[in-house]
Design a protein around this motif. Structure first.
Motif: not given
Ligand code: FES
Ligand code: FES
Lengths: 593, 593
Positions: B43, B45, B47, B49-52, B54, B85, B87
């Motif tokens: 995880t 980033c 959670l 939702g921007i790193c992709g 998870c 994702l 998260c």
């Molecule tokens: S933790 Fe980065 S997108 Fe889910």
């Protein structure tokens, strides 16, 4: 020493010559007692006993002995025997003291006119003289940890370049250290501290730059320079400069270099004219609009040019002079007054702060009418703000015979016995019309029916002659009408947003050159400002410069400002459903309902 | 989709193919449930939702719909329909999932030998790809405030130079941002993120420099360079370099330039040899002794040369590559492993960390025997440390026939049937003696009575011939005696300080080149280390390099290290009342009592 009756718990501190008494407890710190008693004692180093600014004179009474460091300061300062550091005294019994004038914190007046506002002098940069005690050094383990301990700043940060003064470091001699914002070591030097310790307050206007050199310890203004912004050669208003900057990275660079060269020239004049050393300037505060801030930092302005018209940053960490090639001490910190929004810049945020308006319950309005008219309305905890594209008419721009408020500009007009009397700046022969003159003329011609409320010149004439070669054309009047309508519409929408009737306003504050010599009646007659009692309209002068000065001299104002800004709501006029309607209505000259 | 029995409150997450079940609650975040269940889900980033990173695969069950940003990532990554994702999923009912291998956080092995220690890969620098959503931009008010909001980092700081990538900024395209330590924007760019994202682990030794290029996402070591420290030409040991540096600021500069040039050459080889781009290196960690750290930063070392022998700093804020002219990405951050004390540097602090010794209850000892012998002893929460001026004898220095452990150096000696058998590095013809060989020879000669316990050679001979042209002189033996005594004395005083008998030690950890091929028995026979069971003496290899690697790949180790350091007490041997006595006693060769 005489005998004072000593009470086991309550102890009296008697302050001569007034004989005022403040009660304290045995063992209590004298500096703290005095502060609690409302005495503005200078405790610059936070009672660490190293700044030597909290000196008092013991007239009578027994106190604890001086420690090594106090003795050192006392020797350096060459004080009389009776002088002590208040922060190093813990009460043992009643005591009679005198407080030397220089131990009282000075305050300074912020605004030049309009409101009497004072603040304590408490700059972000402080200097300390530190000597090295062998045993403490060993315990601390490193020189920087030693400094941290002596200053009692656990999180003391430093950069490599701030240590440059260390090249021939030795532990035998004292070191002078400069700490920024209570947490950053910005400079180390040997010998005496920079004196005087200087700062720059900079009002970075689109048209004009004003710079003041200020003594950071006394708050005294040691010099002032005013100059046109040399960027004028790349475009007279913000939008043309943005357009120029967006054409190429080179052009952006050119704008930045122009402004920095100009600032350096102005700094040079402080040296040549007032003998102020560049390296003693350890701080600068810049209050400018968002675009000027971006250009100063060489940051791209494309996002200011296109919808959604946002700036790159609102607030930015203080920079180092050397990052900007500003020729003051390379480690000096540059604080940029935060932008509220893309077209409501640091000039406005600093100005509001200078006038103390964040603390003002309101309801009031604050107006800075330049090329953009920025309007702020506050009611209790709600603050709304907007900017209107007023255009330069009220600055004398874009008019056939327009002039800034320079010699020979018509800046007043009156009807005396039905005859038009004009007044010019410095009484010189009239050669044009500036903003305040324009407002008077419009009001008079409306009253005479020479101009109709819809802006048309009566009897279909092309222009109104004022005197030989000075006239207003139909187009000039249109420009004034648009500027007036823009401001009126913005003002009205903000008031509506807070459910306010203009008559509820406690005050209308007018900032900027615009506000200097304006007829309130005539402004109300054409509808530029609403009809409220004349004494409620208050001219504040150059609030942007005053704001820069405040932020320079009073560090806590910076933090206050940042937290105030969170409460501000920006209203984008174009997004308001009533904008179009109101604007059309406002195009009619005439007083507010 | 099939039907799963849904319970109103407790929800089952079934993980295929194992069929493991983790319980969750309605509305709970799937990533959080998995983490709580002990799954090492990436995880990256937090959670947002921007790193992709998870991603999971939905096998069965109903979940909330994808939002705009998740759809974007999903398109970019070209994922199958079933990928989501974790998260961004909030449980509505039972669900069956699969976790792709690449969504599990990798860990890495820290030490090359001795102890099996693993940590999660979690570097200080992270990259995010951000797109601009018009309405959110307007609400945020400025681009940087928008980034702050998207990253959910209120205190996101940035410097002017980190914004340089913005010169041709537009809001139509995504931007790649590099965030350091969760709070500093260090770089902005367009297009794809740097790949691979690289870091340097540097063991900055007095004699040798080792540098590794490491993939910050996989933890893989992509290349390694080893070289002699080019500063050797200015003095072979720390003290001679300090002396050189103190002669003039130019000399200090010379030492700095030498090391930086050398590091840049090594970096260049990663490009030429492994095709690694300089600008992809966004981080470096340096583990070196205090003097090497000072010289790398160009900081004066005078305070290290004279009593009270203190360093300028213990820990320092991360620097920027461009401040040091290091030719990697100019905005890369350089983390210097903190010095414990003037002669117990970042190499030791990093080494202790690498070996996980801060968490080890002890009692144990950690010894790094170079020119300075650093000793650490820990018992429960007490950690004491000292450095001894052992001199270079055990590195093969200052001996008539001394050699580092290079080809042809005698590094082992044994008595077989009363005959001396020697072994050389790589079996080459003997041409000198290195440290481990010296220890063996001393033990043998002591046992044979060729050397007396007081160090004298029997029968008043001048030297002991080992083979033609290779011998030990009386003076060589004196050097070894002094080195051995220094270490033994330091060790003994530390043990005493913690009221420990050496036999209570759970382990003695030996770090550095010294520890690679050492006979434990012989070391004990001459008294270099105390007599404890052989299996309790553990060779750890190059812990300094391993420490640099650890600090590079695992950001929280840096914070842990700084807080561990506060617990360490430095013992200055010269200040100990028993020092003189013990040192004289220790001059006698022979096992510990
Ligand atoms: S933790 Fe980065 S997108 Fe889910
Ligand atoms: S407050 Fe600084 S010496 Fe007393």
């Amino acid at each position: 020493m005489g005998k004072l009756v000593e009470n086991l718990k309550e102890i009296k501190v008697i302050i001569e010559p007034e004989g005022r008494i403040i009660q304290g407890k045995r063992g209590e710190n004298l500096a703290q007692i005095l502060k609690r008693g409302g005495i503005n004692l200078n405790t610059w180093c936070n009672l660490k006993g190293i700044c030597g600014k909290c000196a008092i004179e013991i007239i009578e009474g027994r106190v604890n002995e001086k420690k090594e460091e106090e003795i050192k300061i006392w020797k350096i300062k060459n004080w009389p025997k009776t002088y002590r550091l208040a922060c190093q005294i813990f009460l043992e019994g009643d005591i009679k003291i005198k407080i030397p004038e220089e131990s009282i914190i000075k305050d300074f007046k912020i605004l030049d006119r309009g409101l009497m506002i004072k603040k304590e002098i408490e700059p972000a940069i402080k200097t300390y003289q530190i000597s090295f005690v062998h045993n403490d050094l060993v315990r601390a383990g490193s020189i920087l940890d030693y400094l941290r301990e002596k200053l009692n700043i656990e999180e003391l940060k430093f950069s490599l370049s701030s240590l440059e003064g260390l090249s021939e470091f030795d532990l035998e001699n004292d070191v002078i250290i400069y700490v920024y914002d209570g947490k950053e070591l910005v400079r180390l030097s040997k010998g005496a501290p920079a004196s005087p310790l200087l700062g720059l307050a900079i009002d970075l206007g689109t048209t004009t730059i004003v710079m003041e050199a200020i003594d950071l310890e006394s708050g005294e203004i040691l010099g002032r320079q005013t100059d046109f912004n040399h960027q004028l050669s790349f475009g007279s208003d913000i939008l043309s400069r943005i357009a120029f900057a967006c054409t190429s990275p080179d052009n952006l660079k050119k704008l930045q270099t122009t402004i920095i060269d100009e600032l350096n020239q102005m700094i040079g004049k402080f040296r040549d004219g007032c003998g102020l050393e560049e390296e003693n300037f350890m701080e600068a505060v810049v209050a400018g609009n968002a675009t000027m801030n971006h250009l100063l930092l060489g940051l791209p302005v494309a996002s200011l040019a296109r919808a959604p018209f946002i700036s790159l940053f609102s607030s930015i960490e203080p920079l180092r002079a050397k990052d900007l090639n500003l020729r003051i001490n390379p480690e000096a910190r540059i604080f940029i007054a935060p932008n509220i929004r893309s077209f409501v810049g640091g000039d406005i945020s600093a100005g509001l702060m200078a006038a103390g308006l964040f603390d003002h319950p309101g309801p009031f309005a604050f107006i800075d009418l330049g090329t953009n008219g920025e309007i702020v309305v506050k009611k209790d905890d709600q603050i709304v703000v907007t900017s209107t594209a007023a255009g330069p008419a009220f600055e004398g721009g874009n008019l056939s015979c327009g002039l800034p408020a320079v010699n020979g500009a018509i800046w007043r007009a009156e009807l005396i016995n039905h005859e038009l009397k004009i007044e010019t700046v410095n009484g010189r022969p009239a050669r044009g019309i500036c903003g305040s003159g324009l407002i008077d003329l419009l009001a008079i011609f409306l009253q005479q029916g020479v101009i109709k409320p819809d802006g048309r010149i009566a009897r279909g004439q092309e222009k109104i002659e004022i005197q030989a070669d000075i006239f207003l054309t139909q187009e000039d009047i249109r420009q004034a009408q648009l500027a007036c309508a823009a401001l009126k519409t913005g003002f009205r929408l903000l008031l509506e947003n807070l459910s306010l009737d203009p008559r509820q306003l406690q005050a209308i504050y007018l900032a900027g050159g615009f506000g200097q010599e304006l007829s309130i009646e005539n402004s109300q007659a054409i509808g530029l400002i609403p009809r409220i009692e004349k004494e409620k309209v208050i001219f504040l002068g150059n609030t942007s410069l005053a704001g820069a000065r405040l932020l320079l001299l009073n560090n806590s104002s910076r933090k206050d400002l940042l937290s105030f800004l969170e409460k501000i709501e920006y209203i984008s006029l174009a997004m308001e459903p009533n904008f179009q309607d109101y604007f059309l209505q406002a195009l009619k000259f005439g007083p507010w309902p």
